[in-house]
Motif scaffolding. Structure first.
Motif, PDB file in Angstrom:
ATOM      1  N   LEU A  54       0.609  -5.183   6.752  1.00  0.00           N
ATOM      2  CA  LEU A  54       1.959  -5.523   6.316  1.00  0.00           C
ATOM      3  C   LEU A  54       3.029  -4.637   6.959  1.00  0.00           C
ATOM      4  O   LEU A  54       4.150  -5.073   7.183  1.00  0.00           O
ATOM      5  N   GLU A  68      -8.707  -4.354   3.928  1.00  0.00           N
ATOM      6  CA  GLU A  68      -7.725  -3.997   2.911  1.00  0.00           C
ATOM      7  C   GLU A  68      -7.256  -2.569   3.144  1.00  0.00           C
ATOM      8  O   GLU A  68      -7.940  -1.787   3.814  1.00  0.00           O
ATOM      9  N   ASP A 113       3.023   4.060   4.908  1.00  0.00           N
ATOM     10  CA  ASP A 113       3.708   2.796   5.232  1.00  0.00           C
ATOM     11  C   ASP A 113       5.219   3.001   5.192  1.00  0.00           C
ATOM     12  O   ASP A 113       5.946   2.644   6.130  1.00  0.00           O
ATOM     13  N   ASP A 156      -2.007  -9.325   1.773  1.00  0.00           N
ATOM     14  CA  ASP A 156      -1.784  -7.929   1.374  1.00  0.00           C
ATOM     15  C   ASP A 156      -2.885  -7.565   0.381  1.00  0.00           C
ATOM     16  O   ASP A 156      -2.840  -7.967  -0.774  1.00  0.00           O
ATOM     17  N   SER A 192      -5.588  -4.617  -1.313  1.00  0.00           N
ATOM     18  CA  SER A 192      -5.834  -3.186  -1.514  1.00  0.00           C
ATOM     19  C   SER A 192      -6.775  -2.958  -2.677  1.00  0.00           C
ATOM     20  O   SER A 192      -6.859  -3.779  -3.592  1.00  0.00           O
ATOM     21  N   SER A 239       5.806  -3.643  -4.831  1.00  0.00           N
ATOM     22  CA  SER A 239       5.817  -4.350  -3.553  1.00  0.00           C
ATOM     23  C   SER A 239       6.556  -5.662  -3.732  1.00  0.00           C
ATOM     24  O   SER A 239       6.604  -6.212  -4.836  1.00  0.00           O
ATOM     25  N   SER A 270       8.586  -7.803   4.154  1.00  0.00           N
ATOM     26  CA  SER A 270       7.681  -7.105   3.248  1.00  0.00           C
ATOM     27  C   SER A 270       8.376  -5.821   2.801  1.00  0.00           C
ATOM     28  O   SER A 270       8.976  -5.117   3.615  1.00  0.00           O
ATOM     29  N   ARG A 274       7.964  -2.207   0.414  1.00  0.00           N
ATOM     30  CA  ARG A 274       7.161  -1.255  -0.369  1.00  0.00           C
ATOM     31  C   ARG A 274       8.120  -0.348  -1.119  1.00  0.00           C
ATOM     32  O   ARG A 274       9.131   0.093  -0.556  1.00  0.00           O
TER      33      ARG A 274
END
Lengths: 221, 282
Positions: free
Chosen positions: A86, A198, A205, B185, B187, B207, B246, B248
């Protein structure tokens, strides 16, 4: 024995893979004013190894290595890396780093490198680093264990080298941090990879994305 | 319930429930044409809160129970049909209790049809010690569809002992009009590593995805500045495969993420719908 030597050859900073140009968020972290003493630096890198390298880069690499003879299958993994990354600086960095590694292997005639390069140049593949490592390292004769260790070492040493060049840590003290991280790489490389690509590295980021708009940068990401 | 009992309460565990909501355009508004909301789901009636876009329906999604419990599997299907515009938001943060050996699951499927606008903006999930949760969200976009998704998580130990949640496993997948995967996305983070990965002094994460073509998206730098101003350390960048933006967000607590989610919605709606949306009061 040759398998271990091949892994060392690929992980060696003397191999012109272009990895030195990427800090993978370290420069952004430093520019953002993060206080990084050696222990804090070690923890940041360990976090990136556990929640990005081991869970995103490594499964993609191992998947591409296993299917390196089938470039359509590798291209599928390549597209998955793109969709699952991302943070744009990491996405573009991975493609650029992949191109650098691929150029070196194409020049020395590693089996499979020119075919994969032709796909990337034609736009039929993106050429992400992990997918490209899978193709060229298979062609160069690395096995899964050697490829995992080479990739993990390059990730850890890449962060540490970036930290040295950014003045976060001295060159000698950095070796102590890197030594500690070798145990983490060994542990992670021995574990089964996750079934899906993942990652969770919000701090890096955010640092990398914010820094990407900066005018003064030493690294590509 | 007394805080001391938070960790033990399991009276509402192992629920498997599926809610369905669908909005359709008609008569200058977006009507809620399908509503299936079994316990613990509860919704308000749709509101038209924005005078400049009376066709934008806003619906508050509530939980009639005290949160998410062990073994729960809570599914939501949300469809916004061609040309309709809907904003679904939560009434408050949702607590995820200790799940023991049976992790909880929250599954959301969002379908945004041709020319439609959908926003799903949720207050953070508050992960209590021992909470293990899987969150799966899939978004299917029709041609010309616009969407805003924003959510977050915060770790909280009501005893003050700093005990971590168990594990959070999340996946948000976005598919384009031809069914092609635009982004994924994904995680997995154990609670014990969560704070370290956020950075010093941080305990919450958010997010957001703003899905649409470049001309209908806010400027990433302006979005970051607005989020900085409300106490979220944030970053915005182009999402993979031209899907949109996107975002964060990292913050010291869930309250900042609540404000961050509101900010993302406000700037997103401004760029996508050309209005400055009214504050969604909660």
């Amino acid at each position: 024995m040759i398998g271990q030597l091949l892994a060392i050859w690929q992980a060696d900073a003397a191999f012109p893979s272009g990895g030195f140009a990427f800090s993978n968020g370290m420069e952004g972290l430093a520019a953002g004013g993060a206080a990084l003493d050696p222990e804090a630096l070690r923890r940041v890198i360990e976090g990136a190894l556990r929640r990005r390298w081991a869970t995103a880069d490594r499964p993609a690499l191992l998947g591409a290595l296993a299917r390196g003879h089938d470039l359509d299958a590798v291209a599928e993994i390549d597209r998955e890396i793109e969709a699952a990354t991302l943070a744009e600086p990491f996405r573009s960095g991975s493609r650029k780093n992949g191109a650098g590694l691929l150029a070196a292997h194409a020049r020395i005639g590693t089996p499979g490198a020119r075919e994969w390069q032709a796909r990337v140049r034609s736009g039929a593949a993106l050429g992400h680093l992990a997918a490209t490592q899978g193709v060229v390292w298979r062609g160069a004769g690395l096995d899964a264990q050697g490829a995992s260790l080479a990739s993990g070492y390059m990730a850890a040493s890449g962060f540490v080298t970036a930290a040295i060049r950014l003045g976060i840590i001295g060159a000698v003290a950095a070796q102590s941090v890197l030594r500690d991280l070798l145990g983490v790489v060994a542990e992670l490389a021995a574990a089964p990879p996750p079934a899906r690509i993942e990652s969770f590295s919000p701090r890096l980021d955010v640092a990398a994305i914010r820094h990407a708009r900066g005018e003064l940068r030493l690294f590509a990401n | 319930m007394k805080p001391a009992l938070y960790g033990e309460y399991s009276g509402a565990a192992f629920r498997e429930r599926r809610a369905e909501l669908a909005f359709a355009q008609g008569g200058g508004r977006s009507a809620l044409v399908r509503q299936v909301t079994p316990y613990p789901f509860h919704v308000t009636r749709p509101f038209a809160l924005d005078a400049a876009r009376p066709d934008l329906a806003t619906l508050y999604l509530q939980s009639a129970s005290g949160g998410i419990y062990r073994g729960d599997r809570l599914e939501l299907d949300l469809a916004v049909r061609p040309g309709a515009a809907a904003h679904v938001t939560s009434q408050a943060a949702t607590v995820v209790h200790h799940t023991g050996a049976q992790r909880a699951r929250q599954i959301t499927r969002l379908s945004v049809a041709e020319g439609a606008f959908a926003a799903l903006t949720l207050d953070p999930l508050i992960l209590f010690p021992g909470a293990e949760l899987t969150v799966e969200t899939s978004v299917h976009l029709g041609p010309g569809a616009l969407a805003i998704l924003a959510e977050g998580v915060a770790a909280h130990d009501f005893s003050g002992a700093g005990r971590p949640f168990g594990e959070l496993c999340a996946e948000t997948s976005v598919f384009g009009p031809d069914g092609e995967l635009l982004l994924a996305d994904r995680s997995t983070v154990p609670g014990a590593e969560f704070a370290e990965l956020l950075g010093p002094g941080m305990a919450a994460y958010g997010s957001a995805l703003l899905l649409g073509p470049e001309g209908r998206l806010p400027d990433p730098a302006a979005l970051e500045a607005a989020l900085d101003a409300v106490g979220c350390l944030a970053a915005a960048c182009p999402a993979p495969n031209g899907a949109g933006l996107s975002v964060r967000m990292i913050a010291p607590n869930g309250g900042r993420i609540v404000t961050g989610v509101e900010t993302v919605f406000a700037l997103g709606a401004e760029a996508m719908l050309g209005i400055s949306p009214a504050r969604r009061r909660k």
